[in-house]
Design an enzyme around this catalytic site. Structure first.
Site, mmCIF file in Angstrom:
data_model
loop_
_atom_site.group_PDB
_atom_site.id
_atom_site.type_symbol
_atom_site.label_atom_id
_atom_site.label_comp_id
_atom_site.label_asym_id
_atom_site.label_seq_id
_atom_site.Cartn_x
_atom_site.Cartn_y
_atom_site.Cartn_z
ATOM 1 N N SER A 229 0.763 -1.330 -0.010
ATOM 2 C CA SER A 229 -0.090 -0.020 0.069
ATOM 3 C C SER A 229 0.697 1.354 0.098
ATOM 4 O O SER A 229 0.652 2.225 -0.622
ATOM 5 C CB SER A 229 -0.766 0.103 1.156
ATOM 6 O OG SER A 229 -1.660 1.125 1.274
ATOM 7 N N TRP B 245 2.472 1.510 -3.409
ATOM 8 C CA TRP B 245 1.540 1.985 -4.440
ATOM 9 C C TRP B 245 1.476 3.674 -4.569
ATOM 10 O O TRP B 245 1.052 4.306 -5.394
ATOM 11 C CB TRP B 245 0.204 1.303 -3.850
ATOM 12 C CG TRP B 245 -0.896 1.699 -4.945
ATOM 13 C CD1 TRP B 245 -1.730 1.278 -6.043
ATOM 14 C CD2 TRP B 245 -1.855 3.038 -4.809
ATOM 15 N NE1 TRP B 245 -2.683 1.811 -6.368
ATOM 16 C CE2 TRP B 245 -2.717 2.999 -5.696
ATOM 17 C CE3 TRP B 245 -1.779 4.029 -3.766
ATOM 18 C CZ2 TRP B 245 -3.836 3.889 -5.881
ATOM 19 C CZ3 TRP B 245 -2.921 5.164 -3.960
ATOM 20 C CH2 TRP B 245 -3.803 5.202 -5.013
ATOM 21 N N HIS B 246 1.425 4.036 -3.232
ATOM 22 C CA HIS B 246 1.298 5.508 -3.236
ATOM 23 C C HIS B 246 2.626 6.375 -4.063
ATOM 24 O O HIS B 246 2.536 7.493 -4.563
ATOM 25 C CB HIS B 246 1.276 6.125 -1.796
ATOM 26 C CG HIS B 246 0.056 6.224 -1.171
ATOM 27 N ND1 HIS B 246 -0.290 4.701 -0.666
ATOM 28 C CD2 HIS B 246 -0.951 6.774 -1.008
ATOM 29 C CE1 HIS B 246 -1.475 5.026 -0.234
ATOM 30 N NE2 HIS B 246 -1.932 6.159 -0.390
ATOM 31 N N GLY B 247 3.671 5.883 -4.099
ATOM 32 C CA GLY B 247 4.758 6.320 -4.595
ATOM 33 C C GLY B 247 6.001 5.536 -4.636
ATOM 34 O O GLY B 247 6.134 4.772 -3.874
ATOM 35 N N PHE C 176 -0.419 9.993 -7.674
ATOM 36 C CA PHE C 176 -0.229 8.656 -7.422
ATOM 37 C C PHE C 176 -0.931 8.015 -8.582
ATOM 38 O O PHE C 176 -1.137 6.654 -8.536
ATOM 39 C CB PHE C 176 -0.720 8.203 -5.977
ATOM 40 C CG PHE C 176 -0.291 8.767 -4.876
ATOM 41 C CD1 PHE C 176 1.031 9.185 -4.764
ATOM 42 C CD2 PHE C 176 -1.110 9.499 -3.837
ATOM 43 C CE1 PHE C 176 1.575 9.887 -3.797
ATOM 44 C CE2 PHE C 176 -0.460 10.304 -2.917
ATOM 45 C CZ PHE C 176 0.754 10.686 -2.961
#
Lengths: 484, 296
Positions: free
Chosen positions: A322, A325-327, A484
């Site tokens: 997770s 996934w954001h960066g 994102f």
């Protein structure tokens, strides 16, 4: 096109009028209008990346049809793999290529092995993480036979590119959103008014809370090495409100806009800062992503069924993925890891499903214990946000070190943050409104129940005035989650 | 659908009414003074906030002070065109301070208010004219500056934490500690000189003023306003050189930036005179001009 722009203020009524007045008798035409409007909406930012969405849509549409016809397990798996590889391939290239390359170079250099490669100048397509996950949910659900594949390419194209939630979610499941494209939509005034109300509240969150917090957060994070601990702590708290206002504001506008067109999207934020523990926080923050990871990663990995060790492993995997996934930055991974660590005690004690209801469900105000646990949870998440906001690990680490000084307990010097006190007053008012509406889908939903039109409209005017006066209208500030 | 459209329309009408109520409020304390000009004069001072302390003291010398806080060369250009249309002008005293070509002026100006002085010919297109002169002027919700004015009133008047300790007003410039003066001067300096190059927009606007003045035989005189010692020291050689343009164009400049270096009591802040300072400065400015003309 940004929701908080004049372009969108012109675009939305045009699409709305065409949708309900010109094409209201023809479902296909309505879907086609949504598809075209969505491509215009996205192309407004950069038309070249429309090809990515179109390609992703085409692959998943064809894979879906293939999965519908194919019964052979191996071939079905092959089709699913094609879809996942194509989607994650795009995401991997555009978002993570340079990250992996840089880390390989650093890794080899640490081992004393010379390794030369130059990174690419890659533009990250807006919202790529959102629509790839949305379209993957379709092929996975078709593969699992939870969903019958669609043969209507217009409806499917509109589902993948649906403009209200295309660039920053909520990440809708095909099982929820796709069937809505096949049902006749009838204009419902209550839904439309509710949609407008939610849009208004979303704009307030974004333009009044998030954009004003951003001004101070940028100053504090850019000068973190020279500021006192108390100011740095204030910076972390303000960023907590910035990211909440920004992201949940976007979700509110997306959900409200969808309602104007007769669609119902899932709730993405359920007042997360009123959570009594971290597990509750994650049930209330970015719900569409958390449940996506739960359904498509955590449960397939075994979830909590394989004993405590496996459960801990899976929890860490979910939080790390997770974060990633954001960066493409170690700061996001550490942010994810930190949240996993926060989550661990309640998992070990079997208390991760303790607070399933709304805080102070039956009373107006929280009791002392609830208040302390909410503040404690907010403190933990605000601390983790430092890693999320920092430019690099050294920046984050420096920020934390400077914050953990005796000056943390000093009175902040507001000289460098002119106007911050009025922002804090606005935040307090915001918290009170959110608290009052915590049992609803969004904070001012209760206004619908008010019989007095004068009161309702008076409140709307007040919110519009607040946006006009306190909102940052001089420049259109992008939503954080676009990156994102 | 009908009911929805009817309610939406009704709400928009109410919004428009609220808009005009707000406009009247804003007009009272923000716009009204800006639109006051005496066309009986033929000499005018055009400056930003440095010119405002001069008040109407210059009228003794038959000069009307047409300065306003935050006026940029774009605003002054609009005022000049207005004066040329409405009256007879012989001489303009215009500010050529170090900061007047700052890119900061592109955002900190009075374009919303100076639209009052414009006509169709001042714009390239009808859309621009209608947008600037009418839409942004009358529609509060479209004008960011109006919002900022109300916001500043609320944040600075209602939530000024400095007042919470019992201090009712600002401390006079001369009574500030040396350290505080330097800090405030540094803040001011950073506001105007954060970018390296001068603003092209402002430079073009100044050139337009110069050519317009020449075209109409208006004498243009540059004025450099007095600075306090603290600000003078921090400023040093830093400048966007509006005065150089004047020199290049062979226009006169009256330089007073160091005339009050030891008179902090005449300043409201680091680079603005107070009322008394303004009165004294008018005498110096216009007397020196007379002697300058006599000398010439």
């Amino acid at each position: 096109m940004l929701f908080n722009s004049l372009d969108f203020a012109i675009f939305l009524p045009i699409v709305f009028i065409c949708y309900w007045f010109l094409f209201n008798r023809n479902l296909k035409a309505q879907n086609l209008l949504i598809l075209v409007a969505s491509y215009v909406f996205y192309g407004w930012w950069d038309w070249r990346f429309l090809s990515l969405i179109a390609f992703s849509t085409l692959i998943d549409y064809l894979v879906g049809i293939g999965l519908g016809k194919e019964e052979n397990a191996k071939r079905r798996m092959l089709l699913l793999t094609i879809s996942i590889c194509a989607n994650l391939g795009f995401l991997g290239f555009f978002k993570y290529y340079n990250f992996f390359l840089d880390n390989f170079i650093n890794g080899f250099q640490m081992l004393g092995v010379p390794f030369k490669a130059s990174s690419l100048k890659i533009i990250l397509p807006v919202g790529i993480s959102f629509y790839t996950f949305q379209t993957m949910s379709y092929t996975i659900d078709v593969y699992r036979k939870k969903l019958i594949p669609t043969h209507d390419w217009i409806a499917f194209g509109a589902y993948v590119s649906f403009f209200p939630q295309l660039v920053a979610g909520p990440i809708e499941r095909a099982t929820n959103l796709l069937p809505q494209f096949s049902e006749k939509r009838v204009f419902d005034q209550n839904k439309a008014v509710d949609g407008l109300r939610q849009i208004l509240w979303g704009l307030f969150k974004k333009m009044v809370i998030a954009d004003n917090c951003a001004e101070y957060v940028n100053i504090i994070f850019n000068q973190s090495e020279s500021l006192s601990g108390s100011i740095l702590a204030l910076g972390a708290v303000l960023f907590a409100f910035q990211i909440y206002g920004d992201f949940s504001g976007y979700s509110d506008i997306a959900i409200g806009t969808s309602r104007l067109f007769g669609f119902q999207l899932m709730q993405n934020f359920a007042f997360p800062y009123f959570s009594r523990d971290v597990a509750e926080f994650w049930r209330r923050w970015h719900i569409s992503l958390s449940t996506w990871f739960r359904d498509y990663l955590y449960i397939p990995l075994g979830g909590s069924r394989g004993g405590l060790a496996l459960s801990i492993r899976n929890t860490f995997i979910i939080f790390l993925v997770s974060g990633f996934w954001h960066g493409a930055n170690w700061t996001f991974i550490i942010w994810g890891a930190l949240n996993a660590v926060y989550f661990l005690p309640s998992l070990l004690l079997g208390k991760n499903r303790n607070n399933l209801d709304v805080v102070a469900q039956e009373s107006r105000w929280p009791n002392l214990r609830e208040l302390i646990s909410m503040l404690f949870t907010f403190g933990l998440t605000s601390f983790a946000w430092i890693f999320f906001r920092a430019e690099s690990m050294s920046h984050a680490w420096g920020y934390v070190q400077n914050m953990m000084q005796p000056s943390l307990f000093s009175i902040p010097d507001f000289h460098i943050l002119e106007g911050v006190l009025s922002l804090m007053v606005l935040i307090v008012i915001f918290i009170l409104i959110e608290w009052n509406g915590r049992r609803r889908q969004y904070a001012i939903m209760d206004l619908a129940a008010s019989r007095s039109r004068v009161f309702r409209w008076g409140m709307y005017l007040l919110i519009i005035l607040a946006i006009d006066i306190f909102g940052n209208t001089s420049e259109e500030i992008e939503f954080i989650y676009f990156q994102f | 659908m009908r009911a929805f459209l009817k309610n939406t329309f009704l709400f928009l009408i109410i919004l428009l009414v609220v808009n005009f109520a707000l406009f009247l409020l804003i007009r009272g304390f923000y716009i009204k003074d800006y639109e006051e000009v005496d066309l009986d004069f033929d000499e005018f001072i055009l400056a930003d906030s440095h010119g405002t302390p001069l008040g109407d003291f210059a009228e003794e010398f038959e000069v009307h002070n047409f300065s306003a806080q935050s006026d940029s060369y774009l605003d002054m250009g609009r005022k000049l065109r207005y004066l040329l249309r409405k009256g007879k002008i012989e001489r303009i005293y215009i500010s050529v301070d170090d900061h007047t070509l700052s890119p900061t002026r592109e955002n900190q100006n009075n374009l919303d208010r100076s639209a009052y002085y414009t006509e169709r010919d001042d714009f390239d297109s009808w859309f621009e004219f209608v947008n600037e002169k009418y839409l942004k002027y009358y529609l509060v919700f479209l004008n960011d500056r109006y919002s900022l004015v109300i916001k500043n009133f609320i944040t600075e008047e209602l939530f000024d934490y400095r007042r919470w300790g019992g201090s009712k007003g600002r401390i006079a410039w001369e009574n500030l500690t040396e350290e505080e003066r330097r800090r405030q001067a540094q803040d001011r300096f950073e506001n105007y000189f954060e970018q390296d190059g001068a603003s092209e927009k402002m430079r073009d606007a100044l050139m337009n003023i110069i050519s317009l003045s020449r075209e109409h035989n208006v004498e243009l005189i540059g004025v450099r306003f007095p600075l306090s010692r603290s600000y003078y020291g921090i400023l040093g050689e830093e400048s966007y050189h509006a005065d150089s343009i004047f020199m290049k164009e062979s226009l006169r400049i009256l330089d007073f930036d160091n005339v009050f270096l030891d008179r902090d009591s005449l300043f409201r802040d680091m680079d603005h005179l107070d009322r008394e300072g303004g009165e004294i400065f008018v005498d110096i400015l216009l007397d020196s001009l007379e002697s300058f003309i006599e000398y010439k």
